[in-house]
Design a protein around this motif. Structure first.
Motif, PDB file in Angstrom:
ATOM      1  N   THR A  22       0.833  -1.209   0.000  1.00 34.18           N
ATOM      2  CA  THR A  22       0.000   0.000   0.000  1.00 34.18           C
ATOM      3  C   THR A  22       0.867   1.259   0.000  1.00 34.18           C
ATOM      4  OG1 THR A  22      -0.175  -0.181   2.419  1.00 34.18           O
ATOM      5  CG2 THR A  22      -1.989  -1.094   1.107  1.00 34.18           C
ATOM      6  N   ALA A  79      -9.860   4.748  -6.294  1.00 29.80           N
ATOM      7  CA  ALA A  79      -8.746   3.805  -6.171  1.00 29.80           C
ATOM      8  C   ALA A  79      -8.249   3.677  -4.739  1.00 29.80           C
ATOM      9  CB  ALA A  79      -7.590   4.231  -7.075  1.00 29.80           C
ATOM     10  N   LYS A  80      -8.598   4.642  -3.900  1.00 30.91           N
ATOM     11  CA  LYS A  80      -8.156   4.640  -2.514  1.00 30.91           C
ATOM     12  C   LYS A  80      -9.345   4.959  -1.620  1.00 30.91           C
ATOM     13  CE  LYS A  80      -3.506   6.293  -3.689  1.00 30.91           C
ATOM     14  NZ  LYS A  80      -2.464   7.300  -3.389  1.00 30.91           N
ATOM     15  N   MET A 133      -7.167  -0.324  -1.776  1.00 30.62           N
ATOM     16  CA  MET A 133      -8.512  -0.893  -1.718  1.00 30.62           C
ATOM     17  C   MET A 133      -8.514  -2.336  -1.232  1.00 30.62           C
ATOM     18  SD  MET A 133     -10.655   1.486  -2.325  1.00 30.62           S
ATOM     19  CE  MET A 133     -12.134   0.490  -2.468  1.00 30.62           C
ATOM     20  N   THR A 190     -13.851   7.667  -0.613  1.00 31.41           N
ATOM     21  CA  THR A 190     -12.817   7.369  -1.599  1.00 31.41           C
ATOM     22  C   THR A 190     -12.253   8.633  -2.229  1.00 31.41           C
ATOM     23  OG1 THR A 190     -14.393   7.178  -3.433  1.00 31.41           O
ATOM     24  CG2 THR A 190     -13.979   5.192  -2.138  1.00 31.41           C
ATOM     25  N   SER A 213      -3.000   1.721  -4.955  1.00 29.90           N
ATOM     26  CA  SER A 213      -4.312   1.637  -4.317  1.00 29.90           C
ATOM     27  C   SER A 213      -4.199   0.917  -2.983  1.00 29.90           C
ATOM     28  CB  SER A 213      -5.282   0.889  -5.226  1.00 29.90           C
ATOM     29  OG  SER A 213      -6.507   0.639  -4.555  1.00 29.90           O
TER      30      SER A 213
END
Length: 387
Positions: free
Chosen positions: A19, A52-53, A26, A47, A24
């Protein structure tokens, strides 16, 4: 993952997910979300623009179902890069050795998140009059960019929190204050020309250098005149220029130059005040000088990220509680930034206390001691019991 996962197993799972802030998070967030859901705990995500995060917020209700008030346990899920670092082990595989766990994020700060997640089944079985909240963010390492979206949603939902513990690595000692951090990009736009025709150009690098020297002069001013707080290892606000690029050839006057600078301000000294001094020099001295050479010259300064300073009240209930649980009554302030100031800015009394030492963070062969995770586990147990 379901209940009864140990903190060591959780840590292995979290470290195994790369990470790094450019990636990302996720997969990690979804793993935590699903583990909580399997135990009957709902969570919500906020998000980034691309989806994406994500940040995750979850509440473990009090025994009577109460979800307001209580204490939040806060941690960031992103880690810094390992590029160019010489690791003895795979940084994304948890490696136990000599009473330590090695791996990227073990110290900063997946050890805290792993310990909190391992205790969720126990928390759910306790009879508490107050809830416990989990607040896990993205992009802390690039200027605390993710947490503000979660905190904005907390406001929108009218979620009340009595206090917050940010589990950054402090050796399980209480940190009551830290400096703010502010990151900027400056782009100096001049006019390119052949170097034999100097009067027909406007040298962006040279004018950028004037601004950089002014920034250094301002940094020296704070070093020499304060204000000071001697509880910090660096007792004054600091400003540094950390990256620069410009020019295309040795015989061409550069039309563009870009550099990055940051300042870390003491609590009680607003970051806006420091930036105003830099902007005043640009507006009143540097830019007029440039525009005498080239009327269309300009200087653009962009704020990339900022995190406010933290100054916890010793009278706040969360400060008194954590001091009592850790038996740590020393006044401890640090120069590095955390998300604690963001929670405090929202009106949530916050302190910093977590496993590991900041000296181990961001380095090759990052590690956390077994004993630190055990101390964190005991602390969180007592914290929950106190509710």
């Amino acid at each position: 993952m379901t209940s009864n996962i140990t903190k060591e197993e959780w840590l292995a799972t979290l470290v195994g997910m790369d990470t790094t802030s450019r990636n990302s998070n996720m997969g990690l967030i979804e793993t935590i979300r699903d583990a909580l859901s399997a135990q009957g705990v709902d969570s919500w995500l906020t998000t980034d623009d691309k989806g994406a995060k994500a940040n995750l917020f979850a509440t473990l209700p009090a025994s009577d179902g109460q979800t307001q008030g209580g204490v939040a346990l806060s941690g960031h899920t992103d880690v810094v890069p390992v590029d160019g670092q010489d690791w003895a082990t795979d940084p994304f595989v948890l490696s136990p050795a000599q009473d330590r766990f090695y791996g990227r994020g073990t110290c900063d700060m997946k050890g805290f998140i792993a310990t909190a997640m391992a205790l969720v089944p126990e928390f759910l079985q306790q009879k508490r009059s107050k809830p416990i909240h989990l607040a896990f963010s993205y992009d802390e390492e690039v200027g605390c960019a993710g947490a503000p979206f979660m905190l904005k949603e907390l406001q929108k939902r009218n979620q009340k929190i009595d206090g917050c513990v940010v589990g950054e690595p402090t050796g399980m000692r209480v940190v009551v204050a830290h400096k703010g951090i502010n990151l900027f990009t400056c782009r100096v736009h001049g006019k390119a020309a052949h170097s034999s025709l100097t009067p027909f150009g406007c040298n962006a690098i040279e004018h950028a250098a004037r601004l950089i020297c002014h920034i250094r002069d301002l940094a020296d001013h704070y070093r020499d005149t304060g204000p000071y707080d001697n509880h910090y290892d660096v007792a004054y606000s600091t400003i540094t220029t950390n990256k620069i690029a410009g020019g295309i050839a040795v015989n061409t006057i550069p039309g563009e130059c870009q550099f990055n600078y940051e300042f870390r301000n003491l609590p009680g000294m607003p970051g806006e005040q420091i930036q105003a001094k830099i902007q005043e020099y640009v507006n009143n001295e540097l830019l007029p000088r440039m525009q005498k050479e080239y009327p269309d010259a300009r200087i653009d300064i962009t704020a990339n990220a900022s995190a406010p300073a933290l100054e916890a009240s010793e009278q706040a209930a969360i400060t008194e509680l954590v001091r009592a649980l850790t038996q740590d009554h020393e006044t401890r302030k640090v120069a590095y930034g955390t998300e604690a100031g963001l929670f405090q800015q929202l009106g949530i009394p916050t302190i910093v206390c977590g496993p590991g030492l900041i000296e181990q963070a961001h380095k090759p062969d990052e590690f956390v001691d077994f004993s630190q995770l055990n101390d964190c586990e005991n602390f969180l147990r007592k914290l929950s019991a106190s509710l």
